[in-house]
Write a protein that holds these residues in place. Structure first.
Motif, mmCIF file in Angstrom:
data_model
loop_
_atom_site.group_PDB
_atom_site.id
_atom_site.type_symbol
_atom_site.label_atom_id
_atom_site.label_comp_id
_atom_site.label_asym_id
_atom_site.label_seq_id
_atom_site.Cartn_x
_atom_site.Cartn_y
_atom_site.Cartn_z
ATOM 1 N N ALA A 367 0.828 -1.203 0.000
ATOM 2 C CA ALA A 367 0.000 0.000 0.000
ATOM 3 C C ALA A 367 0.869 1.262 0.000
ATOM 4 N N VAL A 368 1.840 1.282 0.886
ATOM 5 C CA VAL A 368 2.888 2.301 0.896
ATOM 6 C C VAL A 368 4.182 1.555 1.141
ATOM 7 N N GLN A 369 5.303 2.171 0.826
ATOM 8 C CA GLN A 369 6.568 1.469 1.003
ATOM 9 C C GLN A 369 6.735 1.031 2.450
ATOM 10 N N GLY A 370 6.996 -0.272 2.617
ATOM 11 C CA GLY A 370 7.216 -0.821 3.939
ATOM 12 C C GLY A 370 6.002 -1.454 4.581
ATOM 13 N N LEU A 371 4.818 -1.311 3.985
ATOM 14 C CA LEU A 371 3.605 -1.902 4.546
ATOM 15 C C LEU A 371 2.976 -2.825 3.503
ATOM 16 N N HIS A 372 2.981 -4.130 3.801
ATOM 17 C CA HIS A 372 2.496 -5.140 2.864
ATOM 18 C C HIS A 372 1.222 -5.797 3.397
ATOM 19 N N LEU A 373 0.210 -5.868 2.548
ATOM 20 C CA LEU A 373 -1.028 -6.586 2.832
ATOM 21 C C LEU A 373 -1.067 -7.796 1.912
ATOM 22 N N MET A 374 -1.164 -8.992 2.488
ATOM 23 C CA MET A 374 -1.061 -10.213 1.701
ATOM 24 C C MET A 374 -2.275 -11.104 1.913
ATOM 25 N N LEU A 375 -2.759 -11.674 0.818
ATOM 26 C CA LEU A 375 -3.848 -12.637 0.849
ATOM 27 C C LEU A 375 -3.365 -13.896 0.145
ATOM 28 N N THR A 376 -3.443 -15.040 0.843
ATOM 29 C CA THR A 376 -2.890 -16.294 0.326
ATOM 30 C C THR A 376 -3.925 -17.401 0.415
ATOM 31 N N GLY A 377 -4.051 -18.162 -0.663
ATOM 32 C CA GLY A 377 -4.864 -19.366 -0.654
ATOM 33 C C GLY A 377 -3.971 -20.565 -0.895
ATOM 34 N N GLU A 378 -4.266 -21.681 -0.239
ATOM 35 C CA GLU A 378 -3.441 -22.871 -0.405
ATOM 36 C C GLU A 378 -4.310 -24.121 -0.429
ATOM 37 N N VAL A 379 -3.758 -25.178 -1.017
ATOM 38 C CA VAL A 379 -4.466 -26.450 -1.121
ATOM 39 C C VAL A 379 -3.483 -27.580 -0.844
ATOM 40 N N LEU A 380 -3.992 -28.666 -0.256
ATOM 41 C CA LEU A 380 -3.147 -29.815 0.043
ATOM 42 C C LEU A 380 -3.949 -31.102 -0.090
ATOM 43 N N ASN A 381 -3.405 -32.032 -0.864
ATOM 44 C CA ASN A 381 -3.892 -33.415 -0.917
ATOM 45 C C ASN A 381 -2.666 -34.296 -0.773
ATOM 46 N N GLU A 382 -2.508 -34.936 0.376
ATOM 47 C CA GLU A 382 -1.301 -35.708 0.666
ATOM 48 C C GLU A 382 -1.317 -37.105 0.058
ATOM 49 N N GLY A 383 -2.414 -37.470 -0.606
ATOM 50 C CA GLY A 383 -2.489 -38.805 -1.202
ATOM 51 C C GLY A 383 -2.804 -39.896 -0.205
ATOM 52 N N LEU A 384 -3.367 -39.522 0.948
ATOM 53 C CA LEU A 384 -3.742 -40.503 1.963
ATOM 54 C C LEU A 384 -5.130 -41.053 1.658
ATOM 55 N N GLU A 385 -5.255 -42.356 1.695
ATOM 56 C CA GLU A 385 -6.527 -42.995 1.385
ATOM 57 C C GLU A 385 -7.601 -42.551 2.370
ATOM 58 N N GLY A 386 -8.743 -42.121 1.834
ATOM 59 C CA GLY A 386 -9.855 -41.705 2.664
ATOM 60 C C GLY A 386 -9.755 -40.301 3.210
ATOM 61 N N VAL A 387 -8.710 -39.558 2.845
ATOM 62 C CA VAL A 387 -8.529 -38.183 3.315
ATOM 63 C C VAL A 387 -8.670 -37.238 2.127
ATOM 64 N N ASP A 388 -9.651 -36.362 2.187
ATOM 65 C CA ASP A 388 -9.898 -35.436 1.088
ATOM 66 C C ASP A 388 -8.888 -34.302 1.084
ATOM 67 N N GLN A 389 -8.900 -33.574 -0.033
ATOM 68 C CA GLN A 389 -8.061 -32.385 -0.111
ATOM 69 C C GLN A 389 -8.533 -31.344 0.897
ATOM 70 N N ARG A 390 -7.619 -30.484 1.293
ATOM 71 C CA ARG A 390 -7.918 -29.420 2.244
ATOM 72 C C ARG A 390 -7.563 -28.074 1.636
ATOM 73 N N PHE A 391 -8.304 -27.062 2.045
ATOM 74 C CA PHE A 391 -8.034 -25.698 1.606
ATOM 75 C C PHE A 391 -7.709 -24.846 2.820
ATOM 76 N N GLY A 392 -6.891 -23.828 2.595
ATOM 77 C CA GLY A 392 -6.529 -22.920 3.669
ATOM 78 C C GLY A 392 -6.409 -21.502 3.157
ATOM 79 N N GLY A 393 -6.497 -20.556 4.063
ATOM 80 C CA GLY A 393 -6.363 -19.153 3.700
ATOM 81 C C GLY A 393 -5.573 -18.380 4.740
ATOM 82 N N TRP A 394 -4.756 -17.453 4.262
ATOM 83 C CA TRP A 394 -3.959 -16.583 5.131
ATOM 84 C C TRP A 394 -4.274 -15.129 4.793
ATOM 85 N N PHE A 395 -4.477 -14.314 5.824
ATOM 86 C CA PHE A 395 -4.472 -12.864 5.645
ATOM 87 C C PHE A 395 -3.338 -12.323 6.492
#
Length: 429
Positions: A367-395
């Protein structure tokens, strides 16, 4: 600006670092509680009284057309010890501008120097391209889980770094201290000593010898950061945990060749195993590497690949032959100076698991030099039987409010997990 070295006064700090290293010259099986206390005291003192700048790899610096990490970092793929040019860039482009010319007369600001500007950053310590770089980091973390009404606070990082270059040869590494709960995947893989439970341990995340073949090619051997994907400071991001390519403690011993050209940069590492992990059956052997293409001044795309084999799986503790792979793409994009995007997606393979995948996308608004606003989305599927993919979010909010000091707050919400509020105060040595 002369970027070949730092002031002769750094010799005192260099001697101090050597004294620290001599205190820590211990066998891996020893338990030197006294030496750990001495090291912690020195780290605390250095944090208060010195400012040789170490920094995380901020891949969003591509917004300033800083594409090649090797110009600012001793590590050609980014992170840890800064070069003299990196100090200049940090002081001029990271820290919040409260008015005035940050680079009067085109010279580096005093705040870019050693010991809070008491030593000018463009003075020579050695002749020509020979130089000594020192750095370090103290990071204090607070974790709040509102649902559980739980608060935890602890020092997350207490490290000293350094690199010396002489006639094309390099020697560098880090020494620090750390403590985690038994069973944690973090810190243990970087331990030098073997204290357990609530006791502190000496750790060394990296240590290496290197040789600059020319201005484009660097060869290093030792314990190194794995070259893979986007180098980000969020070591608990799924994309770094699932690929086991974080800089917290996932380093491996081996030999790496790095290339930085006009349009391409890349690094390939032959992995010999982590010799700070025992027994040998847990040590992974294989390769890790990436290749990135510079599309435009603020656009870059790349490929990365990793494959290892081991006689047992250190993470799952299964005593059977394990093959592990991660292969994917990544991009760093800045359509405008104020806005940068980091993206990575990886396919995951592991013995005993199905095909998996992980990835993240992050938008960083300065927004101004030195001040960062970040929005992050992530996904994970570890390949484990019976475990669905998961979603996550960071602000996240990251405020570089003073030279060499920043504060960061992250609100992290993941499927099947409670909300976590992470706050960090980070002082770069």
């Amino acid at each position: 600006m002369n970027t070949s070295g730092v002031h002769r006064g750094v010799r005192g700090a260099s001697s101090l670092l050597l004294r620290v290293l001599s205190l820590c010259g211990l066998s891996p099986g020893s338990k030197p509680a006294g030496s750990v206390r001495v090291l912690l005291s020195l780290l605390a003192a250095l944090t208060v009284f010195s400012l040789s700048e170490d920094a995380h790899a901020y891949s969003w610096m591509i917004r300033h057309t800083q594409w090649a990490c090797s110009s600012c970092h001793a590590d050609p793929s980014g992170g840890e010890t800064l070069t003299a040019f990196g100090r200049f860039q940090s002081a001029a482009k990271l820290t919040m501008d409260y008015g005035g010319d940050p680079t009067p007369g085109g010279k580096a600001p005093r705040s870019a120097g050693f010991f809070w500007g008491s030593v000018a950053p463009d003075d020579n310590l050695l002749e020509g391209d020979d130089r000594i770089l020192l750095g370090g980091s103290l990071r204090f973390l607070t974790v709040v889980k509102p649902e559980e009404k739980d608060v935890a606070a602890f020092p997350m990082q207490m490290d000293l770094y350094g690199e010396a270059r002489l006639s094309g040869f390099r020697i560098g590494g880090s020494i620090g201290a750390g403590k985690v709960e038994p069973g944690s995947p973090h810190v243990h893989a970087a331990q030098v000593t073997t204290n357990q439970g609530d006791e502190m341990n000496l750790i060394s995340r990296t240590h290496y010898l290197g040789y600059d073949v020319n201005n484009e090619i660097l060869i290093r051997a030792g314990r190194l950061n794995l070259p893979f994907g986007v180098r980000i400071p969020e070591h608990v991001m799924w994309v770094r945990e699932a690929t086991q390519t974080d800089r917290e403690s996932d380093q491996q011993h081996g030999i790496a060749i790095a290339y930085t050209g006009q349009d391409f940069r890349g690094e390939i590492m032959g992995i010999a195993g982590n010799y700070q992990v025992n027994p040998d059956e847990f040590r992974e052997r294989g390769y890790s590497g990436y290749l990135e293409y510079h599309l435009a001044p603020s656009y870059a795309v790349g490929l990365s690949s990793l494959f290892t084999v081991a006689k047992a799986d250190r993470i799952t503790n299964l005593r059977e032959d394990t093959q592990r792979g991660a292969h994917g793409i990544f991009a760093r994009l800045a359509p405008m100076k104020e806005l940068a995007f980091l993206v990575e997606g990886d396919a995951l393979t592991r013995t005993g698991r199905e095909f998996g995948y992980t990835g993240f996308a992050q938008a960083d608004l300065e927004a101004v030099q030195g001040l960062h606003l970040m929005l992050t989305g992530e996904v994970l599927n570890e390949g484990l039987e019976g475990v669905d993919q998961r979603f996550g979010g960071w602000f996240s909010v990251n405020w570089f409010f003073l030279p060499h000091v920043d504060m960061r707050v992250d609100a992290v919400l993941r499927q099947n997990d409670d909300l976590q509020i992470l706050s960090q105060l980070h002082a770069y040595l």
